[in-house]
Scaffold this motif. Structure first.
Motif, PDB file in Angstrom:
ATOM      1  N   MET A 235     -22.063 -27.033  39.273  1.00 42.98           N
ATOM      2  CA  MET A 235     -21.806 -27.112  37.837  1.00 42.98           C
ATOM      3  C   MET A 235     -22.160 -28.522  37.327  1.00 42.98           C
TER       4      MET A 235
ATOM      5  N   LYS B 181     -22.607 -29.060  33.836  1.00 45.32           N
ATOM      6  CA  LYS B 181     -22.402 -29.061  32.379  1.00 45.32           C
ATOM      7  C   LYS B 181     -21.886 -30.422  31.903  1.00 45.32           C
TER       8      LYS B 181
ATOM      9  N   TYR C  98     -20.666 -33.830  34.071  1.00 44.56           N
ATOM     10  CA  TYR C  98     -19.312 -34.369  33.964  1.00 44.56           C
ATOM     11  C   TYR C  98     -19.358 -35.862  33.598  1.00 44.56           C
TER      12      TYR C  98
ATOM     13  N   LYS D 271     -19.847 -11.840  33.934  1.00 44.29           N
ATOM     14  CA  LYS D 271     -18.593 -12.518  34.241  1.00 44.29           C
ATOM     15  C   LYS D 271     -17.424 -11.682  33.751  1.00 44.29           C
TER      16      LYS D 271
ATOM     17  N   ARG E 165      -9.660 -16.028  29.077  1.00 43.63           N
ATOM     18  CA  ARG E 165     -10.432 -16.931  28.237  1.00 43.63           C
ATOM     19  C   ARG E 165     -11.711 -16.183  27.876  1.00 43.63           C
TER      20      ARG E 165
ATOM     21  N   HIS F 229     -13.621 -16.387  36.992  1.00 43.25           N
ATOM     22  CA  HIS F 229     -13.178 -17.781  37.040  1.00 43.25           C
ATOM     23  C   HIS F 229     -11.664 -17.831  37.223  1.00 43.25           C
TER      24      HIS F 229
ATOM     25  N   SER G 170     -13.788 -25.872  42.315  1.00 39.66           N
ATOM     26  CA  SER G 170     -13.384 -26.924  43.263  1.00 39.66           C
ATOM     27  C   SER G 170     -11.997 -26.732  43.871  1.00 39.66           C
TER      28      SER G 170
ATOM     29  N   ARG H 153     -18.888 -22.192  43.209  1.00 39.17           N
ATOM     30  CA  ARG H 153     -19.312 -22.917  42.004  1.00 39.17           C
ATOM     31  C   ARG H 153     -18.547 -24.243  41.871  1.00 39.17           C
ATOM     32  N   PRO H 154     -18.850 -25.206  42.724  1.00 43.52           N
ATOM     33  CA  PRO H 154     -18.130 -26.483  42.632  1.00 43.52           C
ATOM     34  C   PRO H 154     -18.646 -27.342  41.490  1.00 43.52           C
TER      35      PRO H 154
ATOM     36  N   SER I  70      -9.322 -31.626  42.477  1.00 45.32           N
ATOM     37  CA  SER I  70      -8.718 -30.875  41.361  1.00 45.32           C
ATOM     38  C   SER I  70      -7.215 -30.790  41.513  1.00 45.32           C
TER      39      SER I  70
ATOM     40  N   TYR J   3     -11.481 -35.181  35.084  1.00 45.25           N
ATOM     41  CA  TYR J   3     -12.614 -34.632  34.344  1.00 45.25           C
ATOM     42  C   TYR J   3     -12.755 -35.342  32.991  1.00 45.25           C
TER      43      TYR J   3
HETATM   44  C1  LIG Z   1     -16.743 -25.756  35.081  1.00 42.19           C
HETATM   45  C2  LIG Z   1     -16.758 -24.487  35.836  1.00 42.19           C
HETATM   46  C3  LIG Z   1     -16.709 -24.486  37.242  1.00 42.19           C
HETATM   47  C4  LIG Z   1     -16.484 -25.745  38.061  1.00 42.19           C
HETATM   48  O1  LIG Z   1     -15.140 -26.135  37.986  1.00 42.19           O
HETATM   49  P1  LIG Z   1     -14.604 -27.391  38.828  1.00 42.19           P
HETATM   50  O2  LIG Z   1     -13.147 -27.335  38.654  1.00 42.19           O
HETATM   51  O3  LIG Z   1     -15.204 -28.611  38.227  1.00 42.19           O
HETATM   52  O4  LIG Z   1     -15.070 -27.183  40.225  1.00 42.19           O
HETATM   53  C5  LIG Z   1     -16.873 -23.281  37.896  1.00 42.19           C
HETATM   54  N1  LIG Z   1     -17.021 -22.127  37.202  1.00 42.19           N
HETATM   55  C6  LIG Z   1     -17.041 -22.086  35.857  1.00 42.19           C
HETATM   56  C7  LIG Z   1     -17.212 -20.788  35.163  1.00 42.19           C
HETATM   57  C8  LIG Z   1     -16.898 -23.255  35.130  1.00 42.19           C
HETATM   58  O5  LIG Z   1     -16.890 -23.219  33.803  1.00 42.19           O
END
Ligand SMILES: *Cc1c(COP(=O)(O)O)cnc(C)c1O
Length: 373
Positions: free
Chosen positions: A33, A35, A39, A130, A137, A166, A209, A225-226, A235, A357
């Motif tokens: 990730m 985005k 970070y 998803k 959410r 998620h 994470s 998905r870290p 975390s 974060y």
């Molecule tokens: C941001 C995000 C992650 C990563 O989360 P971390 O806590 O930073 O590891 C994984 N999946 C989704 C859908 C996210 O939005």
């Protein structure tokens, strides 16, 4: 340009964190990730290093604009880019971007799914879905699962390229039958149902994470998905067992270092000094992303304990050291707000009742990012 105020990002440490992560999840592929400008660390050098040094091939963004920027800046690198939340698939501009830039929108609602399936242009495009398994959410709800399979049949789709969910509470220590278990059970059910309907699920992932750190959701899914852990911090905060190193170090310098007497009024609002000591004025303020919430937060300088004192200014902040805690500092010296030891940023965020974060993400463009390899 700022001199001696910078966020140093050490990409060697990204590699070390990756090696640690591999020990926890040796079999999973990684959707990293990146985005929010990775970070706050700077998306382009991070992604380049992840592709070239770590052979990571899949990246997660939040917006179409972020993904487009990544493609445009790194045109010759091979990787997949997913857009998670701000998909706006119904906008022609965004649709064009997905189709022409090989960017995959994560479909998280029935209306987006209908749009995606009914538009011929997306006919051969990978479908990424998803589900909401309890975070409440974004995501397609369990009750709509039958509708989803009906739609997939109607449009003769036999494959989901990446199935995701998620977790809401992976940043808490795991307890049997907690929310994580419930979400995981729901996800397993969804996957099974789809497969029973003859739909192939090529890839799947649920762990971020906090989950990966606790080795949750790894065995049954192809992907993880870290985000945060690859940048360093845990975390789980101070309770975490993750042995990452903070890839960033926030440095500034001392503009002025002067003695104060008990009762002196310092800075905006005239905060009253509690005892004799010294103030180090550092060249970082809320204009750099150091919010006024740093007030009162303890920070060490070598063995000396100081604290952010009074109001953080736009361009500067006061650090007060009481008389028995005088640091070995003079004007012009480097002052480290957080080092590569993850405990630093975790202690700061803990005191501010926020999360690591936020502290990195809020650093503004005024702070140069400097990369070392
Ligand atoms: C941001 C995000 C992650 C990563 O989360 P971390 O806590 O930073 O590891 C994984 N999946 C989704 C859908 C996210 O939005």
């Amino acid at each position: 340009m700022r001199y001696r105020t910078k966020l140093v990002v050490d990409l060697k440490l990204l590699g070390e964190n990756y090696t640690q992560l591999r020990k926890l999840a040796p079999a999973n592929q990684i959707l990293f990730m990146v985005k929010a400008n990775s970070y706050g660390h700077g998306m382009i050098p991070i992604v380049r290093s992840a592709v070239e040094q770590l052979e990571i091939k899949e990246f997660g963004l939040a917006t179409t604009g972020e993904a487009l920027y990544l493609r445009q800046e790194l045109p010759s690198l091979q990787f997949e880019a997913y857009v998670f939340s701000d998909v706006q698939i119904e906008l022609q501009t965004c649709t064009d971007i997905y189709l022409h830039q090989r960017i995959i929108p994560v479909i998280s609602s029935l209306s987006d799914l209908r749009f995606f399936l009914s538009h011929l242009q997306f006919r051969h495009f990978p479908l990424c879905l998803k589900f909401n398994t309890g975070m409440n959410r974004l995501g397609i709800v369990l009750n709509d699962l039958e509708l989803v399979t009906d739609l997939l049949k109607k449009y003769q789709r036999r494959e989901i390229y990446h199935l995701m969910s998620h977790l809401a509470c992976s940043s808490r220590p795991l307890v049997p039958d907690d929310r994580n278990d419930q979400q995981y059970a729901a996800f397993t059910k969804i996957k099974q149902y789809l497969q029973d309907c003859g739909i192939t699920v090529v890839k799947s992932s649920i762990s971020n994470s906090g989950a990966i750190e606790q080795q949750f959701g790894l065995k049954t899914e192809t992907h993880i998905r870290p985000g945060l852990m690859l940048y360093g911090p845990s975390s789980l905060g101070l309770a975490g067992s993750w042995q990452g190193k903070n890839i960033s170090r926030l440095e500034t310098h001392v503009i002025s270092f002067f003695p104060v007497k008990q009762g002196d009024a310092v800075g905006y609002g005239g905060a009253s000094v509690p005892e004799d000591g010294r103030i180090a004025l550092i060249a970082l303020g809320y204009g750099d992303g150091l919010s006024t919430r740093y007030r009162g937060v303890k920070i060490a300088c070598g063995p000396a304990q100081g604290e952010f004192f009074g109001r953080v200014n736009m361009d500067m902040a006061q650090i007060f050291f009481p008389g028995d805690q005088l640091p070995n500092l003079k004007e012009g010296d480097i002052f480290t707000v957080w080092s590569h030891d993850i405990q630093d940023i975790m202690r700061l965020s803990f005191q501010m009742e926020t999360i690591p974060y936020e502290l990195v993400c809020q650093l503004t463009g005024r702070i140069p990012r400097e990369y070392c390899y």
